[in-house]
Design an enzyme around this catalytic site. Structure first.
Site, mmCIF file in Angstrom:
data_model
loop_
_atom_site.group_PDB
_atom_site.id
_atom_site.type_symbol
_atom_site.label_atom_id
_atom_site.label_comp_id
_atom_site.label_asym_id
_atom_site.label_seq_id
_atom_site.Cartn_x
_atom_site.Cartn_y
_atom_site.Cartn_z
ATOM 1 N N CYS A 93 -9.965 -6.771 1.777
ATOM 2 C CA CYS A 93 -10.309 -5.538 2.492
ATOM 3 C C CYS A 93 -11.775 -5.159 2.308
ATOM 4 C CB CYS A 93 -9.390 -4.405 2.060
ATOM 5 S SG CYS A 93 -8.930 -4.455 0.351
ATOM 6 N N THR B 37 0.836 -1.204 0.000
ATOM 7 C CA THR B 37 0.000 0.000 0.000
ATOM 8 C C THR B 37 0.870 1.254 0.000
ATOM 9 O OG1 THR B 37 -1.734 -1.161 1.201
ATOM 10 C CG2 THR B 37 -1.796 1.243 1.304
ATOM 11 N N HIS C 223 4.365 -9.954 2.552
ATOM 12 C CA HIS C 223 3.482 -10.965 3.160
ATOM 13 C C HIS C 223 2.684 -11.793 2.152
ATOM 14 C CE1 HIS C 223 -0.647 -8.980 3.175
ATOM 15 N NE2 HIS C 223 0.107 -7.976 2.814
ATOM 16 N N GLN D 247 0.832 -8.740 -6.284
ATOM 17 C CA GLN D 247 0.389 -10.144 -6.436
ATOM 18 C C GLN D 247 1.248 -10.916 -7.425
ATOM 19 O OE1 GLN D 247 -1.678 -11.711 -4.589
ATOM 20 N NE2 GLN D 247 -2.860 -10.096 -3.608
ATOM 21 N N SER E 289 5.405 -6.539 -2.131
ATOM 22 C CA SER E 289 5.076 -6.719 -0.717
ATOM 23 C C SER E 289 5.592 -8.074 -0.232
ATOM 24 C CB SER E 289 3.555 -6.635 -0.556
ATOM 25 O OG SER E 289 3.188 -6.836 0.777
ATOM 26 N N ASN F 266 -5.502 -8.807 -8.243
ATOM 27 C CA ASN F 266 -5.606 -9.558 -6.996
ATOM 28 C C ASN F 266 -6.880 -10.386 -6.883
ATOM 29 O OD1 ASN F 266 -6.183 -6.614 -6.925
ATOM 30 N ND2 ASN F 266 -7.287 -7.163 -5.059
HETATM 31 N N1 PLP Z 1 -1.849 -4.174 -4.331
HETATM 32 C C1 PLP Z 1 -2.425 -5.366 -4.535
HETATM 33 C C2 PLP Z 1 -2.689 -5.833 -5.929
HETATM 34 C C3 PLP Z 1 -2.756 -6.177 -3.438
HETATM 35 O O1 PLP Z 1 -3.340 -7.353 -3.644
HETATM 36 C C4 PLP Z 1 -2.482 -5.704 -2.138
HETATM 37 C C5 PLP Z 1 -2.884 -6.497 -0.943
HETATM 38 O O2 PLP Z 1 -3.856 -7.200 -0.956
HETATM 39 C C6 PLP Z 1 -1.866 -4.452 -1.990
HETATM 40 C C7 PLP Z 1 -1.570 -3.716 -3.108
HETATM 41 C C8 PLP Z 1 -1.515 -3.925 -0.631
HETATM 42 O O3 PLP Z 1 -0.372 -4.566 -0.134
HETATM 43 P P1 PLP Z 1 -0.045 -4.567 1.454
HETATM 44 O O4 PLP Z 1 -1.026 -5.485 2.078
HETATM 45 O O5 PLP Z 1 1.366 -5.075 1.536
HETATM 46 O O6 PLP Z 1 -0.160 -3.169 1.903
#
Ligand code: PLP
Length: 380
Positions: free
Chosen positions: A323, A70, A199, A177, A197, A149
């Protein structure tokens, strides 16, 4: 519990966990300190940066650690545009909220900024012809994700990068992703900004990075020290970053094998779902996608209710993005690919990962069949 929600997050890999625990004990120093304890942490930080840079075939100076995907996406969008200068952002209608909402912030704060939203096809691929129609040299940024995602569809990154290169516009791609699951070819695809990212690839949470191509003018969004080349200030979480680098190394070393295994598993899942349950609609591209992601609509149900009932029966799934799991609004990604409201409300994302087997699928499908049929009967 059977876990089919790896796009929401993944369990931390055992080797990564041990490394992070060890780093918490050994590398607790502030990497900006110039004494021994600080320098030891700084050395590990450098090593992790070199690992991530090496895997992406870029230079360590182009990698800046953040608190996750994010923040990396936000920084790409809010940091690239010159404050108060008129600009246009070109983006897709299936971006993650980390991009979508950052664009909304720009549009609210800067009345001289505009946004062009390019639609996707019924399989979720950006319509590059439409992109070519609207992009011109004065645009501020193209922001189109690497792979979606919710439905997993990989975007035509190479073509988008070629348009960006032709018009000399920075291209930002949200690869949260895709990283560790498919080759990104940053240079060949002319990507200037890329978000990743930890995680999502069996690394610790609260950790990610942004690649910023050398020479791309960026403004920091946090103010303080000079960490992360002055672009993302604040003391780095060295143990998490060490874990992120290890998780990335593992993901890259297994990428091709896992890709084949997960494509095979998700195909098997789709066959089993279609064979056992009436009226299953597949959402997204059948093969040009994140290997472990399968999205299907079960019209006559509401995805949130399916997810909750499945959870009670020991199966973790998602309805659209994690989310928005409690939202009763239809998924905007599913409406963007042309699904009707009744179909978009009923989309279930199955995101499979390292520990899943065919046996998990043969256990899950009959449970899901019962849940879907019960809900359809209640709603009819
Ligand atoms: N972008 C995409 C395509 C995602 O799937 C996600 C998380 O689900 C994010 C951004 C956000 O990543 P983070 O959870 O590391 O902030």
């Amino acid at each position: 519990m059977i876990y089919f929600d790896h796009n929401a997050t993944t369990p931390v890999n055992r080797e990564v966990r041990e490394l992070v625990n060890n780093a918490m004990e050994k590398y607790w120093g502030n990497p900006s300190s110039i004494h021994t304890i600080g320098k030891e942490a700084a050395k590990e930080l450098d090593r992790a940066r070199e690992t991530i840079a090496g895997l992406l075939a870029v230079t360590p100076q182009e990698i800046h650690f953040t608190s996750g995907g994010t923040e990396a996406d936000n920084l790409a969008i809010l940091g690239i545009l010159q404050p108060n200068q008129p600009s246009t952002i070109v983006t897709s209608n299936i971006e993650h909220p980390a991009v979508k909402k950052a664009v909304e912030v720009i549009l609210t704060k800067q009345s001289n900024c505009k946004c062009q939203v390019i639609p996707v096809t019924d399989q979720g691929k950006l319509q590059v012809d439409k992109l070519k129609d609207v992009v011109f040299a004065g645009n501020g940024l193209i922001s189109v994700m690497f792979a979606n995602n919710e439905i997993g569809t990989k975007q035509p990154v190479q073509e988008i990068g070629a348009v960006a290169k032709y018009h000399q516009i920075p291209y930002h791609s949200d690869a949260v992703q895709a990283f560790g699951k498919m080759p990104l070819n940053i240079k060949e695809n002319n990507i200037s900004l890329l978000a990743i990212s930890s995680h999502k690839i069996y690394g610790p949470k609260g950790c990610g990075a942004i690649y910023i191509k050398k020479g791309t003018p960026m403004h920091p969004r946090t103010f303080g020290g000079s960490q992360e080349h002055g672009i993302r200030t604040g003391t780095q979480n060295v143990p998490a970053i060490i874990g992120f680098a290890k998780a990335a190394e593992i993901a890259f070393s297994r990428m091709e094998q896992e890709r084949l295994e997960l494509l095979d598993l998700t195909e098997f899942l789709f066959q089993e779902l279609s064979r056992s349950i009436d009226n299953v609609l597949r959402n997204g591209h059948p093969h040009d996608r994140i290997p472990g992601t399968l999205n299907c609509s079960f019209p006559g149900t509401i995805s949130g209710m399916v997810v909750q009932e499945m959870s009670r029966r020991g199966v973790c799934l998602a309805g659209g993005a994690a989310c928005s799991a409690t939202s009763a609004e239809p998924s905007t990604t599913l409406t963007a690919i042309g699904r009707r409201k009744i179909e978009a409300l009923a989309g279930i994302r199955f995101s499979l990962g390292r520990s899943n087997t065919k046996n998990d699928i043969t256990r899950v499908v009959p449970i899901l069949k019962e849940v879907i049929e019960n809900l359809r009967n209640e709603n009819s």
